[in-house]
Design a protein around this motif. Structure first.
Motif, PDB file in Angstrom:
ATOM      1  N   LEU A 155       0.792  -1.252  -0.010  1.00 52.75           N
ATOM      2  CA  LEU A 155       0.114   0.009   0.003  1.00 52.75           C
ATOM      3  C   LEU A 155       0.864   1.328  -0.001  1.00 52.75           C
ATOM      4  N   ASP A 156       2.069   1.282   0.725  1.00 50.77           N
ATOM      5  CA  ASP A 156       2.861   2.307   0.874  1.00 50.77           C
ATOM      6  C   ASP A 156       3.511   2.822  -0.587  1.00 50.77           C
ATOM      7  N   HIS A 157       3.633   1.620  -1.426  1.00 52.08           N
ATOM      8  CA  HIS A 157       4.216   1.745  -2.752  1.00 52.08           C
ATOM      9  C   HIS A 157       3.331   1.931  -3.798  1.00 52.08           C
ATOM     10  N   GLY A 158       2.082   2.125  -3.619  1.00 50.97           N
ATOM     11  CA  GLY A 158       1.291   2.451  -4.506  1.00 50.97           C
ATOM     12  C   GLY A 158       0.093   1.389  -4.991  1.00 50.97           C
ATOM     13  N   ALA A 159       0.042   0.514  -4.346  1.00 54.79           N
ATOM     14  CA  ALA A 159      -0.821  -0.697  -4.594  1.00 54.79           C
ATOM     15  C   ALA A 159      -2.157   0.124  -4.354  1.00 54.79           C
ATOM     16  N   LEU A 160      -3.260  -0.412  -5.125  1.00 55.26           N
ATOM     17  CA  LEU A 160      -4.738   0.032  -4.768  1.00 55.26           C
ATOM     18  C   LEU A 160      -5.096  -0.566  -3.551  1.00 55.26           C
ATOM     19  N   GLY A 161      -4.832  -1.980  -3.471  1.00 54.22           N
ATOM     20  CA  GLY A 161      -5.297  -2.649  -2.400  1.00 54.22           C
ATOM     21  C   GLY A 161      -4.566  -4.001  -2.406  1.00 54.22           C
ATOM     22  N   CYS A 162      -4.343  -4.739  -1.175  1.00 56.32           N
ATOM     23  CA  CYS A 162      -3.703  -5.695  -1.219  1.00 56.32           C
ATOM     24  C   CYS A 162      -4.497  -6.877   0.052  1.00 56.32           C
TER      25      CYS A 162
END
Length: 312
Positions: A250-257
């Motif tokens: 999430l901190d590196h740009g993922a929409l969701g995980c």
């Protein structure tokens, strides 16, 4: 035809908030099944590659041949004989739809060898039987997308009602498999039978939001909706460093995980391939810092599903 070689892809099931109702296929990895006709009736497992000898060689107890037996019985074919080879190209108990890929490749290959008496959609109940053989539960959130391709929704199991929805063209999946194993039966066993009304309402809102976000190509809505308040808090305890890996994504740009299927694989959705690759690198690095090796796959959502690779 006397020979068929078929491929079926890995899948991500649940997709955060959509336990047992959401799933999508990715481009690779996937399982490959080969079938050779033989003169004598009956199905024989000739070889299984990549399972380290762990899968049953009894045709009725193996997902790939079990679905073939069910299909032949349904069609009333009693004098058919073949030899089957299965190439396992993903780990067992990976959360990547391993048994689903085997079942789908098997039933698609057999249907093709029989000159396609059933349409692709009609093969779904047989593929689900492969899941029952493998895990004791005939769920469709892996076999559905592995068979049909795309992002699949299972609206109902009784009666079975499955359909696909469009997704943004620039939506990428990062799938990371840590080198640990979680048994699907165990992962289902720890789930609670009852959930609170508050959590149910929250989950329903996220399910609706994710569907709308995908169909409207609204990346912000997709991101806000990828929240699982029911399943993830329970299953995540089975995955070492889950919270750290998720937060890094999430901190590196993922929409969701979240968790892919029953785990231990984790998936992230991102906008654009460069973002998806960067997310994969940081997820892999976070696992590595905890002494856990992992493999990473970055893919668009696979719209085609299984492939007939060769036939003669």
């Amino acid at each position: 035809m006397n020979y068929i070689k078929a491929f079926a892809p890995a899948t991500v099931a649940n997709v955060s908030c959509g336990f047992d109702i959401f799933g999508f296929a990715i481009e690779e990895p996937g399982d490959v099944v080969e079938i050779w006709r033989r003169d004598e009736p009956g199905i024989i497992i000739k070889d299984i590659f990549g399972d380290e000898g762990r899968l049953p060689r009894n045709p009725e107890k193996n997902a790939v041949t079990g679905v073939m037996i069910h299909l032949l019985k349904h069609l009333g074919i009693t004098n058919f004989g073949c030899e089957v080879a299965l190439h396992k190209n993903m780990p067992l108990g990976s959360g990547m739809g391993s048994s689903a890929a085997s079942a789908v490749a098997g039933v698609v290959a057999m249907n093709e060898l029989l000159d396609c008496p059933l349409a692709r959609t009609e093969l779904l109940p047989f593929a689900m039987e492969g899941e029952r053989i493998a895990s004791g539960s005939a769920h469709a959130d892996n076999v559905g997308p592995a068979l049909l391709g795309g992002f699949v929704i299972i609206r109902s199991y009784s009666p079975l009602d499955v359909f696909s929805i469009p997704v943004p063209k620039d939506l990428y999946c990062t799938l990371v498999h840590p080198d640990i194993e979680i048994n699907t039966k165990d992962a289902r066993y720890i789930l609670r039978d009852e959930v609170s009304l508050k959590n149910t309402i929250s989950q329903m809102g996220n399910v609706a939001g994710l569907v709308a976000g995908l169909m409207k190509e609204d990346y912000d809505l997709i991101s806000r909706s990828m929240v699982d308040v029911i399943i993830e808090p329970v299953r995540s305890i089975l995955i070492p460093e889950f919270n750290k890996v998720k937060q890094a994504a999430l901190d590196h740009g993922a929409l969701g995980c979240s968790i892919s299927g029953s785990g231990p694989s984790m998936f992230a959705l991102s906008r654009g391939i460069e973002n998806a690759k960067k997310v994969g690198e940081v997820m892999k690095r976070t696992f590595s810092e905890a002494g856990i090796e992992s493999s990473t796959h970055v893919s668009l959502i696979n719209q085609g599903g299984p492939l007939i690779m060769e036939k003669n």
